[in-house]
Design a protein around this motif. Structure first.
Motif, PDB file in Angstrom:
ATOM      1  N   UNK A  63       0.828  -1.207   0.000  1.00 13.75           N
ATOM      2  CA  UNK A  63       0.000   0.000   0.000  1.00 13.75           C
ATOM      3  C   UNK A  63       0.861   1.255   0.000  1.00 13.75           C
ATOM      4  N   UNK A  64       1.964   1.236   0.761  1.00 17.57           N
ATOM      5  CA  UNK A  64       2.874   2.384   0.773  1.00 17.57           C
ATOM      6  C   UNK A  64       3.527   2.572  -0.589  1.00 17.57           C
ATOM      7  N   UNK A  65       3.840   1.467  -1.257  1.00 13.55           N
ATOM      8  CA  UNK A  65       4.381   1.570  -2.619  1.00 13.55           C
ATOM      9  C   UNK A  65       3.363   2.206  -3.553  1.00 13.55           C
ATOM     10  N   UNK A  66       2.124   1.782  -3.451  1.00 18.41           N
ATOM     11  CA  UNK A  66       1.075   2.313  -4.318  1.00 18.41           C
ATOM     12  C   UNK A  66       0.900   3.814  -4.108  1.00 18.41           C
ATOM     13  N   UNK A  67       1.070   4.270  -2.881  1.00 19.52           N
ATOM     14  CA  UNK A  67       0.943   5.709  -2.591  1.00 19.52           C
ATOM     15  C   UNK A  67       2.178   6.495  -3.015  1.00 19.52           C
ATOM     16  N   UNK A  68       3.281   5.807  -3.310  1.00 20.82           N
ATOM     17  CA  UNK A  68       4.503   6.494  -3.732  1.00 20.82           C
ATOM     18  C   UNK A  68       5.476   6.763  -2.621  1.00 20.82           C
ATOM     19  N   UNK A  69       5.196   6.246  -1.418  1.00 21.12           N
ATOM     20  CA  UNK A  69       6.117   6.447  -0.299  1.00 21.12           C
ATOM     21  C   UNK A  69       7.305   5.501  -0.364  1.00 21.12           C
ATOM     22  N   UNK A  70       7.222   4.482  -1.213  1.00 26.87           N
ATOM     23  CA  UNK A  70       8.306   3.530  -1.437  1.00 26.87           C
ATOM     24  C   UNK A  70       8.396   3.254  -2.943  1.00 26.87           C
ATOM     25  N   UNK A  71       9.543   2.757  -3.400  1.00 31.49           N
ATOM     26  CA  UNK A  71       9.630   2.375  -4.817  1.00 31.49           C
ATOM     27  C   UNK A  71       8.632   1.275  -5.137  1.00 31.49           C
ATOM     28  N   UNK A  72       8.077   1.299  -6.320  1.00 28.59           N
ATOM     29  CA  UNK A  72       7.082   0.311  -6.716  1.00 28.59           C
ATOM     30  C   UNK A  72       7.699  -0.983  -7.216  1.00 28.59           C
ATOM     31  N   UNK A  73       6.943  -2.061  -7.094  1.00 30.34           N
ATOM     32  CA  UNK A  73       7.428  -3.375  -7.531  1.00 30.34           C
ATOM     33  C   UNK A  73       7.737  -3.409  -9.028  1.00 30.34           C
ATOM     34  N   UNK A  74       6.868  -2.868  -9.908  1.00 26.64           N
ATOM     35  CA  UNK A  74       7.187  -2.951 -11.344  1.00 26.64           C
ATOM     36  C   UNK A  74       8.521  -2.314 -11.707  1.00 26.64           C
ATOM     37  N   UNK A  75       8.805  -1.122 -11.171  1.00 20.63           N
ATOM     38  CA  UNK A  75      10.070  -0.469 -11.509  1.00 20.63           C
ATOM     39  C   UNK A  75      11.247  -1.227 -10.912  1.00 20.63           C
ATOM     40  N   UNK A  76      11.062  -1.793  -9.719  1.00 17.68           N
ATOM     41  CA  UNK A  76      12.124  -2.575  -9.097  1.00 17.68           C
ATOM     42  C   UNK A  76      12.432  -3.822  -9.922  1.00 17.68           C
ATOM     43  N   UNK A  77      11.398  -4.508 -10.387  1.00 17.77           N
ATOM     44  CA  UNK A  77      11.601  -5.693 -11.210  1.00 17.77           C
ATOM     45  C   UNK A  77      12.252  -5.342 -12.549  1.00 17.77           C
ATOM     46  N   UNK A  78      11.808  -4.223 -13.145  1.00 12.52           N
ATOM     47  CA  UNK A  78      12.436  -3.804 -14.413  1.00 12.52           C
ATOM     48  C   UNK A  78      13.914  -3.498 -14.209  1.00 12.52           C
ATOM     49  N   UNK A  79      14.218  -2.858 -13.084  1.00 15.97           N
ATOM     50  CA  UNK A  79      15.609  -2.526 -12.808  1.00 15.97           C
ATOM     51  C   UNK A  79      16.443  -3.788 -12.632  1.00 15.97           C
ATOM     52  N   UNK A  80      15.924  -4.753 -11.872  1.00 16.38           N
ATOM     53  CA  UNK A  80      16.644  -6.010 -11.679  1.00 16.38           C
ATOM     54  C   UNK A  80      16.818  -6.729 -13.010  1.00 16.38           C
ATOM     55  N   UNK A  81      15.758  -6.765 -13.832  1.00 13.52           N
ATOM     56  CA  UNK A  81      15.817  -7.467 -15.115  1.00 13.52           C
ATOM     57  C   UNK A  81      16.832  -6.835 -16.060  1.00 13.52           C
ATOM     58  N   UNK A  82      17.047  -5.525 -15.933  1.00 11.59           N
ATOM     59  CA  UNK A  82      17.982  -4.847 -16.836  1.00 11.59           C
ATOM     60  C   UNK A  82      19.403  -5.372 -16.690  1.00 11.59           C
ATOM     61  N   UNK A  83      19.732  -5.911 -15.527  1.00 11.60           N
ATOM     62  CA  UNK A  83      21.094  -6.407 -15.315  1.00 11.60           C
ATOM     63  C   UNK A  83      21.350  -7.718 -16.053  1.00 11.60           C
TER      64      UNK A  83
END
Length: 295
Positions: free
Chosen positions: A244-264
């Protein structure tokens, strides 16, 4: 602010000479929930303070072993700048443990002892000086540094003020995040110099990504359990509240985190795609903590 950030990102100067920056924070009366109304997000980010001092000292120790084996003078200079910055990060976050968390009634000791075992024993220097184990540790550092650069880019662009963030805590994470973006190439370049190829880096990242997230979640639970203002959430409820905190923008979101990990895992991966050096350097030039130390 948004326009300035966009302009900074467009004017990226590329690599810069790395140097440690003295910072000075006054933690008197800093609230434990430094984002009012977002206690879980506050604790998840606070959990970094439990991991970073030991982790970053392990980085420095590994680079101390690696430096005598490096003949590339430009890489040596970057490594020395990296070590200087990481040493300041470790000391600064350790003060947060005592002057913010402990002052608010949180005992970090049990978690810190486990962090010490992980980073000093499991990932620490080997008596036999085995080079291959050193290469594994350097590759592990490169994987973690990718996520730290990702988090640094996120915090430089996050609207923490919209959550009423304590300005000192916001500056702490932005100063640290900016330096992570600034030196984001170093760990990758060191690992490659020591022969960490695509398959090794991918294998280590496959392990590092979930372990890093689990350690952060465990640290968050550790802090929540000691927080008298919060119920003792189990992991299922805690994960829902983190989401819920991610959805509100108080934490990084899962989609961007997964995209970042996948980029490696993309052949030819370059850390330069994470964040903007110009934006990082611009923030470091006006960081309140850096200015306080210089005055």
């Amino acid at each position: 602010m948004t326009l300035l950030r966009r302009l900074a990102r467009r004017a990226d100067p590329g690599a810069v000479a790395l140097r440690a920056r003295a910072v000075r924070f006054d933690w008197a009366d800093t609230p434990l929930h430094w984002m009012p109304g977002e206690p879980i997000a506050s604790h998840l980010i606070n959990a970094l303070n439990l991991l970073l001092p030991e982790g970053e000292r392990m980085f420095c120790a590994a680079y101390g072993e690696a430096l005598p084996l490096v003949r590339d003078e430009r890489l040596r200079a970057a490594m020395l700048g990296f070590v200087g910055q990481e040493a300041v990060h470790a000391d600064t976050h350790e003060r947060v443990l005592h002057e913010v968390l402990a002052a608010a009634g949180i005992d970090p000791g049990p978690y810190l002892r486990q962090a010490e075992f992980l980073f000093r024993k499991t990932l620490g220097p080997r008596a036999d000086g085995a080079v291959q184990m050193l290469v594994e540790r350097l590759t592990f550092i490169a994987c973690l540094e990718h996520f730290f650069a990702y988090l640094g880019d996120w915090v430089l662009n996050a609207d923490l003020e919209g959550f009423g963030a304590d300005p000192r805590m916001a500056d702490l994470y932005r100063w640290h995040g900016a330096e992570e973006v600034e030196h984001r190439h170093v760990a990758h370049d060191v690992a490659v110099y020591f022969g960490a190829g695509y398959l090794r880096r991918s294998a280590v990242m496959t392990l590092t990504f979930p372990v890093f997230l689990l350690l952060l979640l465990r640290g968050t639970r550790f802090l929540v359990r000691q927080d008298p203002a919060l119920p003792d959430h189990g992991y299922p409820v805690l994960m829902v509240r983190v989401g819920a905190a991610m959805w509100r923008g108080a934490l990084p979101g899962v989609p961007s985190l997964l995209r970042s990990a996948a980029s490696t895992f993309v052949p030819g991966y370059d850390p330069g795609g994470v964040g903007s050096t110009a934006q990082a350097v611009a923030y470091l030039a006006q960081s309140p903590a850096a200015k306080a130390a210089a005055s």
